[in-house]
Each structure stands twice: as structure tokens, then as C-alpha cells.
Design a protein around this motif. Structure first.
Motif, short mmCIF file in Angstrom:
data_model
loop_
_atom_site.label_atom_id
_atom_site.label_comp_id
_atom_site.label_asym_id
_atom_site.label_seq_id
_atom_site.Cartn_x
_atom_site.Cartn_y
_atom_site.Cartn_z
N ALA A 164 0.83 -1.21 0.00
CA ALA A 164 0.00 0.00 0.00
C ALA A 164 0.86 1.25 0.00
CB ALA A 164 -0.93 -0.01 1.22
N ALA A 165 1.89 1.26 0.83
CA ALA A 165 2.76 2.43 0.92
C ALA A 165 3.52 2.67 -0.38
CB ALA A 165 3.74 2.27 2.08
N ALA A 166 4.02 1.59 -0.97
CA ALA A 166 4.78 1.72 -2.22
C ALA A 166 3.88 2.24 -3.34
CB ALA A 166 5.38 0.37 -2.59
N THR A 167 2.66 1.72 -3.41
CA THR A 167 1.73 2.18 -4.43
C THR A 167 1.37 3.64 -4.23
OG1 THR A 167 0.80 -0.06 -4.61
CG2 THR A 167 -0.53 1.75 -5.48
N ASP A 168 1.10 4.01 -2.99
CA ASP A 168 0.75 5.41 -2.70
C ASP A 168 1.93 6.35 -2.94
OD1 ASP A 168 -1.90 5.09 -2.15
OD2 ASP A 168 -1.67 5.02 0.02
N ALA A 191 10.43 10.31 -10.75
CA ALA A 191 11.33 9.36 -10.10
C ALA A 191 11.88 9.92 -8.80
CB ALA A 191 12.48 9.00 -11.05
N GLU A 192 12.33 11.17 -8.83
CA GLU A 192 12.88 11.79 -7.62
C GLU A 192 11.81 11.90 -6.54
OE1 GLU A 192 15.67 15.58 -6.96
OE2 GLU A 192 13.56 16.10 -7.21
N LEU A 193 10.62 12.35 -6.90
CA LEU A 193 9.55 12.51 -5.93
C LEU A 193 9.10 11.16 -5.37
CD1 LEU A 193 7.39 15.24 -7.70
CD2 LEU A 193 8.86 15.54 -5.70
N ALA A 194 9.06 10.14 -6.24
CA ALA A 194 8.60 8.83 -5.80
C ALA A 194 9.55 8.21 -4.78
CB ALA A 194 8.43 7.90 -7.00
N VAL A 195 10.86 8.36 -4.99
CA VAL A 195 11.83 7.85 -4.02
C VAL A 195 11.67 8.58 -2.70
CG1 VAL A 195 14.29 7.72 -3.46
CG2 VAL A 195 13.48 7.03 -5.73
N ARG A 196 11.49 9.90 -2.76
CA ARG A 196 11.28 10.68 -1.54
C ARG A 196 10.03 10.22 -0.80
NH1 ARG A 196 10.03 17.18 -1.46
NH2 ARG A 196 9.46 17.33 0.74
N CYS A 197 8.93 10.04 -1.54
CA CYS A 197 7.68 9.58 -0.92
C CYS A 197 7.84 8.17 -0.35
CB CYS A 197 6.55 9.58 -1.95
SG CYS A 197 5.98 11.22 -2.45
N LEU A 198 8.54 7.32 -1.08
CA LEU A 198 8.74 5.94 -0.62
C LEU A 198 9.49 5.92 0.70
CD1 LEU A 198 8.29 2.98 -1.53
CD2 LEU A 198 10.55 3.07 -2.60
N ARG A 199 10.53 6.72 0.81
CA ARG A 199 11.30 6.76 2.06
C ARG A 199 10.47 7.31 3.21
NH1 ARG A 199 16.98 9.16 -0.50
NH2 ARG A 199 17.63 7.21 -1.53
N GLU A 200 9.67 8.35 2.93
CA GLU A 200 8.84 8.93 3.98
C GLU A 200 7.78 7.95 4.47
OE1 GLU A 200 9.04 11.76 5.54
OE2 GLU A 200 10.60 12.77 4.38
N LEU A 201 7.14 7.24 3.53
CA LEU A 201 6.03 6.36 3.89
C LEU A 201 6.48 5.04 4.50
CD1 LEU A 201 3.66 6.91 0.83
CD2 LEU A 201 3.24 7.60 3.19
N THR A 202 7.69 4.60 4.17
CA THR A 202 8.12 3.28 4.64
C THR A 202 9.20 3.37 5.71
OG1 THR A 202 9.80 3.08 2.88
CG2 THR A 202 7.59 2.24 2.40
N GLY A 203 9.58 4.59 6.11
CA GLY A 203 10.68 4.75 7.04
C GLY A 203 10.51 4.02 8.36
N GLY A 204 9.29 3.89 8.84
CA GLY A 204 9.06 3.24 10.13
C GLY A 204 8.62 1.80 10.03
N MET A 205 8.61 1.23 8.83
CA MET A 205 8.16 -0.15 8.65
C MET A 205 9.27 -1.14 8.96
SD MET A 205 5.72 -0.11 5.28
CE MET A 205 4.27 0.94 5.22
#
Length: 210
Positions: A164-168, A191-205
């Protein structure tokens, strides 16, 4: 080793090509006339197909652009399907960077279509619903891929959250990019924004940090 993907049949390839032709015709007409000023008949005529062929593949004019909106997710999923189990965070970032890169003019054109469609979706609930459906479908298809990459001992709930996080991350990145005039590559790109979002959304997983 990963198993090779099953190649689509000739019939499936022809069907996909026809759907993409219709999707491009719909996107071109939406860009020129807007969704409200475009009919299914006009899309079919622009794509060079019969109206019955249009409705064989799509339920509505907005639904017709689904193949264009789902192209990036399909590229990303294919990259992940080809990856070996291991460091999942790095695997995800590498795949999303490659999937959202712009190696040629054809890919650049796809990003232009996506930007226009996402901008139009802000004012068209039916088109927005297609975008959300594309993302939901992508998340569901991503689940078994991430389950394999995470390994048999992974918590199913954590795998679902990661999907879910990766898709979002990709969805939010593309929406944010579409609202700007940033280029399709380099600073401010998907690409740059997606990597940033991915790190923000998955940082605590735990699945993606252990």
C-alpha cells in the motif's frame, strides 16, 4: 532463481495494442476538448475502431485511458518480478527509479499523457475514479510480488502495508509532479519525488528497515 514470466499470446498482444490505441486517442481528445467535450464515438473514430469495439474493451470514455495510466505500474511490477529476494528497500527504490525514468522519446510522451490526464482528473470525478482504480489494482497485483521478495517468514500484514505504501508513494509523486511544470527527469521529476515519498512512507516499517 525467479521463474520466467509467461509470454502473452498473439491474441492478448493484439488486444493490448488495440486498447492502447484507444487510450491514446482518448487522451488526445481529452487534451483538446476536455472529457466533457469528448464522446465515446469520437474516441472510437479517432482510434480507427468501431464503437462496438470500444465498448468491448471499455465501459466509458474515462475508463478508456486506464491503459495509459497503468503503464508505469506495470513497468515497476515487471522489474520487481525479475528481482531476487534480498534488501527490499533498495530493491523498491531501484525499481521505482528505473520505472519512472525517461530513456527515450516514447516514454517522455507517456509522461506527457499522464500529466494531462491527472490534471483533467482534478475536475472530472469519473476520470479520478479510474485513476484510483488503477492504483488499487496495482496494489493488489504488487502483493504476491512483495511477498516473494520479503521471504516466507515475513508478516503478511507488514507485506500488505508495504504494498500500500509503495503504491501510494508513486501515486502521490505523480499527482504532485502533474501539478507542476517540472521536467520528467531530473529535479522535481516523478522518479525523484517517488523515491522521496517511498522513504517517507516506509521509514518506520519493520519489514523495510530490518
Amino acid at each position: 532463481m525467479t521463474q520466467p514470466a509467461t509470454q502473452p499470446s498473439l491474441t492478448e498482444r493484439r488486444k493490448a495494442a488495440t486498447q492502447l490505441d484507444i487510450a491514446r486517442a482518448a487522451a488526445a481528445l481529452f487534451a483538446e476538448h476536455g472529457p466533457d467535450g469528448t464522446t465515446a464515438e469520437a474516441i472510437a473514430r479517432h482510434a480507427g475502431v468501431a464503437l462496438r469495439t470500444f465498448y468491448r474493451y471499455f465501459r466509458s470514455k474515462q475508463d478508456a485511458v486506464g491503459p495509459l495510466l497503468s503503464g508505469g505500474a506495470e513497468r515497476w511490477r515487471a522489474l520487481l518480478e525479475a528481482a531476487e529476494p534480498g534488501a527490499l528497500p533498495k530493491t523498491l527504490e531501484t525499481a521505482v527509479t528505473k520505472a519512472l525514468s525517461v530513456p527515450d522519446a516514447h516514454t517522455a510522451e507517456q509522461f506527457t499523457w499522464t500529466r494531462g490526464l491527472l490534471r483533467a482528473a482534478e475536475h472530472d470525478p469519473a476520470l479520478r475514479a479510474v485513476w484510483y482504480r488503477v492504483n488499487q489494482d496495482s496494489e493488489e497485483r504488487l502483493l504476491p510480488v512483495l511477498s516473494r521478495l520479503a521471504g516466507p517468514g515475513a508478516d503478511p500484514l507488514e507485506v500488505r502495508l508495504a504494498a500500500a505504501a509503495a503504491t501510494d508513494a508513486i501515486r502521490v509523486a505523480l499527482e504532485a509532479w502533474a501539478g507542476t511544470d517540472a521536467p520528467a527527469s531530473g529535479p522535481g521529476s516523478p522518479a525523484e519525488l517517488a523515491v522521496r515519498c517511498l522513504r517517507e512512507l516506509t521509514g518506520g516499517m519493520r519489514l523495510l528497515t530490518s
